[in-house]
Design an enzyme around this catalytic site. Structure first.
Site, mmCIF file in Angstrom:
data_model
loop_
_atom_site.group_PDB
_atom_site.id
_atom_site.type_symbol
_atom_site.label_atom_id
_atom_site.label_comp_id
_atom_site.label_asym_id
_atom_site.label_seq_id
_atom_site.Cartn_x
_atom_site.Cartn_y
_atom_site.Cartn_z
ATOM 1 N N HIS A 412 -27.053 84.598 46.914
ATOM 2 C CA HIS A 412 -25.926 84.557 45.975
ATOM 3 C C HIS A 412 -24.624 84.947 46.657
ATOM 4 C CE1 HIS A 412 -23.500 86.079 42.402
ATOM 5 N NE2 HIS A 412 -23.628 84.781 42.234
ATOM 6 N N GLU A 414 -20.904 85.425 45.232
ATOM 7 C CA GLU A 414 -19.799 85.382 44.272
ATOM 8 C C GLU A 414 -18.523 85.596 45.080
ATOM 9 O OE1 GLU A 414 -19.188 84.782 40.785
ATOM 10 O OE2 GLU A 414 -17.287 84.732 41.868
ATOM 11 N N GLU A 483 -18.626 77.686 38.629
ATOM 12 C CA GLU A 483 -17.171 77.460 38.614
ATOM 13 C C GLU A 483 -16.832 76.470 39.730
ATOM 14 O OE1 GLU A 483 -18.283 80.880 39.054
ATOM 15 O OE2 GLU A 483 -18.667 80.747 36.921
ATOM 16 N N GLU A 507 -25.316 81.739 29.642
ATOM 17 C CA GLU A 507 -24.776 83.103 29.728
ATOM 18 C C GLU A 507 -23.798 83.413 28.599
ATOM 19 O OE1 GLU A 507 -23.532 82.142 33.667
ATOM 20 O OE2 GLU A 507 -21.424 82.340 33.196
HETATM 21 C C1 NOJ Z 1 -20.450 83.395 36.696
HETATM 22 C C2 NOJ Z 1 -21.727 82.630 36.835
HETATM 23 O O1 NOJ Z 1 -21.730 81.505 35.998
HETATM 24 C C3 NOJ Z 1 -22.858 83.575 36.515
HETATM 25 O O2 NOJ Z 1 -24.087 82.876 36.489
HETATM 26 C C4 NOJ Z 1 -22.865 84.694 37.497
HETATM 27 O O3 NOJ Z 1 -23.870 85.613 37.145
HETATM 28 C C5 NOJ Z 1 -21.525 85.423 37.500
HETATM 29 N N1 NOJ Z 1 -20.461 84.498 37.644
HETATM 30 C C6 NOJ Z 1 -21.441 86.426 38.631
HETATM 31 O O4 NOJ Z 1 -21.419 85.767 39.849
HETATM 32 CA CA CA Z 2 -19.703 80.446 34.869
#
Ligand code: NOJ
Ligand code: CA
Length: 702
Positions: A412, A414, A483, A507
């Site tokens: 992952h 972010e 995103e 989510e």
């Molecule tokens: C937005 C993502 O759509 C989600 O799946 C993720 O957990 C969070 N960002 C944190 O990265």
């Molecule tokens: Ca998202």
């Protein structure tokens, strides 16, 4: 890296004939006289291209003799140069036919037919600069694509596009499924209105959790899908978005027209290129049935063939994760939080659970340092480090343990949209995955873009997402971007582009203050966002009440609907997101264990956008069939003919269905399992509850 360009085709017929001499002769008299027409192989779709009296490139589209796009112009506004808009004449026309079949490395179907008639029109200005522009049309039975080619030429070298003005002049006030033309995010619920009622600016919410949501005008994002009063379905999008800005469509509600509005930046520049270059394809899907929109391969066909022969390091998979915890609040991303989700012990439990349930991947979010300051972008700095785990997470041990159990870690990243920082770390971050033998990463771009003034869908970011795909290809890592830039069929050329978000995902049900995604949401998404490509929705929440963690929120579907999503929503990566305690020992888990993720064939059996949809898919490796049906907030009975099954074979059909008591609001988790012998002549009658669904596995007997 060795790149092998290989077009897998069973047969290819290409007939190219040039009518140069005739064209030049006619044009020297009067170029407005020349009409250039190209029809689809079945002749239902017809495109007429012509030059107006003022010398403007213009087109019209018909379907079965019904006009679907009325006279529409095509032009560009350029910086430091006069517009490319009028005084054109045609200097050459080339027509050709292509019919080829290619294999999908992974996908909804094992093979795809790419069958179209093409027309390339070469134009030149009659005015002083004599600039040249080509327009290429590809006309398929299920729609059209066209793009602009800017050839290398003396008076057009550096091109700065201020506006592309491609018009789509509609022929009625159609019913439209749309989201606002936001320059940053696609995470909206779809609106269903008449075209004349589109009001994107009403949705402007500058301070959402994603920071920047910039909607400069009344425009929609693509794919945008419509139904005409005669019952025809149209969807507008783009294919092969490469080194160019993403396209929104500005809406003229008075005149029932749309016009391309490219995503720009704070300098008001849309695209910077040097000739020669091509724009992405502007696409219009046309269908008599809603389901044909989904079955169409127009978007992938308009992309170049795969640059790799196979992708042995990645196969489509279900994946679990330390993820839902963070969204419902039982875990935190950051180490200083109340319960740090990404710890070695929990990861090993998740691996054990996954290997017992035929789940080949596991995502761990919050594993790396930097999450404490995730939301603190005031000082314009993001602190993520993509190689350093928190102290309670032994990355190497988790990878090793997973491998010993047949479960591979999904990495992952972010980035929080700090592109400068991410690009600096790209080499080391991907080298780490390569060294550890990790073959998939979920990337994320929450928030406004750094460098400031750029947007998620502008040319700068299109190139960034491309850079990450190339890096993935180089290091054998498949990319699941959240995103993201919109999907435009790039998965054909870059099979490492496995899925992306760009949708209001599951989510939102965990924390959205507006009541979450309504039951109709996923009866619209397959006909809009998903026409671009697969999504990472994360279906399969069993604890739909979200109690005790999120008593204010809930999933607005029944449990059977959640199961059906594994078939309805196509993706080569399907998450199994709920907490282990909600899955363990649950009888519905059998469906998740059985359901395929890579398909031989896919069919939409019935559908009405925003109401219901039933999809059947045959798994590539086992040839088992799976079927998913979902409905909106209305209950309904649907009849399903199983005539797609093999002749002479008996199948065991296992139905995971709503009961007469099921209801998405007050009784979502009640369901029943029914088992029958069925064959090709069976007709099933399915009763779907309000917000309900049905998931079926069809496994040959013996
Ligand atoms: C937005 C993502 O759509 C989600 O799946 C993720 O957990 C969070 N960002 C944190 O990265
Ligand atoms: Ca998202």
């Amino acid at each position: 890296m060795k790149i092998i360009l290989k077009l897998k085709s069973i047969y290819t017929i290409i007939i190219v004939y040039s009518i140069l001499i005739i064209a030049v002769t006619i044009l020297s008299c009067n170029n407005s006289q020349l009409n250039t027409t190209v029809t689809s192989p079945n002749e239902f779709v017809k495109v007429d291209f012509f030059i107006s009296d003022k010398g403007e490139p213009t087109y019209v589209v018909n379907y079965k003799n019904e006009k679907v796009i009325d006279t529409s112009k095509m032009s560009f506004d350029l910086k430091a140069s006069s517009p490319l808009s009028e005084n054109f004449k045609i200097i050459n026309v080339k027509a050709s036919t292509t019919d080829e079949t290619w294999d999908m490395i992974w996908g909804e179907d094992a093979q795809v037919r790419n069958y179209y008639n093409a027309l390339k029109v070469e134009l030149v200005e009659t005015s002083k600069l004599k600039r040249r522009l080509n327009i290429v049309f590809k006309v398929y039975d299920d729609g059209i694509g066209f793009r602009y080619e800017f050839p290398k030429q003396e008076h057009l070298n550096d091109v700065v596009i201020i506006d592309e003005n491609t018009e789509f002049n509609l022929t009625g006030d159609h019913k439209v499924w749309w989201i606002p033309g936001d320059w940053d995010i696609y995470e909206y619920l779809y609106n269903t209105t008449k075209f004349s009622e589109i009001d994107a600016l009403k949705h402007y919410e500058p301070e959402t959790h994603l920071g920047q949501t910039y909607i400069p005008e009344n425009a929609v994002n693509t794919p945008v899908t419509m139904k005409t009063s005669s019952g025809l379905y149209l969807s507008f999008h783009e294919a092969d978005l490469t080194n160019y800005a993403g396209m929104t469509l500005a809406v003229d509600t008075q005149n029932l027209k749309m016009k391309s509005e490219l995503v720009g930046n704070s300098e008001n520049i849309k695209v910077k290129r040097q000739t020669p270059f091509n724009t992405p394809w502007r696409t219009i899907q046309i269908a008599d049935r809603a389901g044909s929109l989904i079955e169409s391969k127009l978007i992938v066909n308009l992309n170049d063939p795969s640059i790799i022969d196979n992708m042995l390091y990645f196969k489509p998979m279900k994946y679990s994760g330390i993820w839902w915890d963070m969204h419902i609040g039982t875990g935190s991303w950051d180490y200083s939080g109340k319960y740090h989700g990404a710890n070695t012990k929990y990861a090993k439990e998740m691996i054990d659970f996954s290997s017992e349930h035929n789940i080949d991947g596991m995502l761990v979010e919050g594993w790396n340092t930097g999450w404490e300051k995730w939301w603190d972008k005031k000082n314009k700095k993001v602190h993520f480090n993509f190689v350093t785990p928190y102290p309670d997470y032994d990355l190497e041990e988790v990878v090793r343990y997973g491998k010993s159990k047949g479960v591979e870690l999904v990495m992952h990243h972010e980035t929080s949209a700090d592109i400068i920082r991410y690009e600096k770390q790209l080499d080391t971050a991907f080298a780490l995955m390569k060294n550890l033998g990790i073959h998939a990463v979920k990337t994320g771009y929450v928030g406004s873009i750094l460098p400031e003034g750029e947007y998620h869908h502008g040319q700068y970011m299109v190139n960034h997402y491309q850079k990450v795909l190339e890096k993935g290809l180089e290091t054998q890592v498949a990319i699941n971007a959240h995103e993201p830039i919109k999907a435009t069929g790039k998965r054909r050329t870059y099979p490492v582009a496995i899925a992306r978000e760009g949708v209001r995902g599951q989510e939102y049900n965990a924390w959205a203050k507006d009541g979450g995604n309504p039951p109709e949401h996923l009866t619209i998404v397959p006909f809009t966002r998903m026409l671009g490509g697969p999504i990472d929705y994360t279906p399969g929440i069993f604890n739909t009440s979200l109690k005790p963690s999120r008593p204010e929120n809930q999933i607005n579907t029944t449990l059977a609907h959640q199961l059906a999503l594994y078939v309805v929503l196509y993706s080569p990566v399907q998450m199994v997101p709920d907490l282990i305690e909600h899955y363990k020992g649950h009888p519905a888990m059998q469906f998740i264990k059985d359901v395929g993720v890579d398909w031989n064939t896919s069919k939409v059996l019935n559908a009405e956008i925003g109401e219901f949809i039933t999809v059947a898919r045959q798994e590539k490796s086992t040839k088992n069939w799976f079927l998913g049906a979902i409905t909106d907030e209305n209950k309904r009975t649907i009849k399903i003919k199983l005539d797609f099954l093999d002749e002479g074979k008996t199948y065991i059909a296992r139905l995971y269905k709503d009961t007469s008591e099921s209801h998405y609001l007050d009784n979502p988790e009640v369901f029943e399992i029914e088992e029958n012998n069925v064959n090709k002549s069976t007709i099933l009658e399915l009763n779907l509850a309000q917000g309900g669904g049905c998931a079926i596995s069809l496994i040959p007997k013996n």
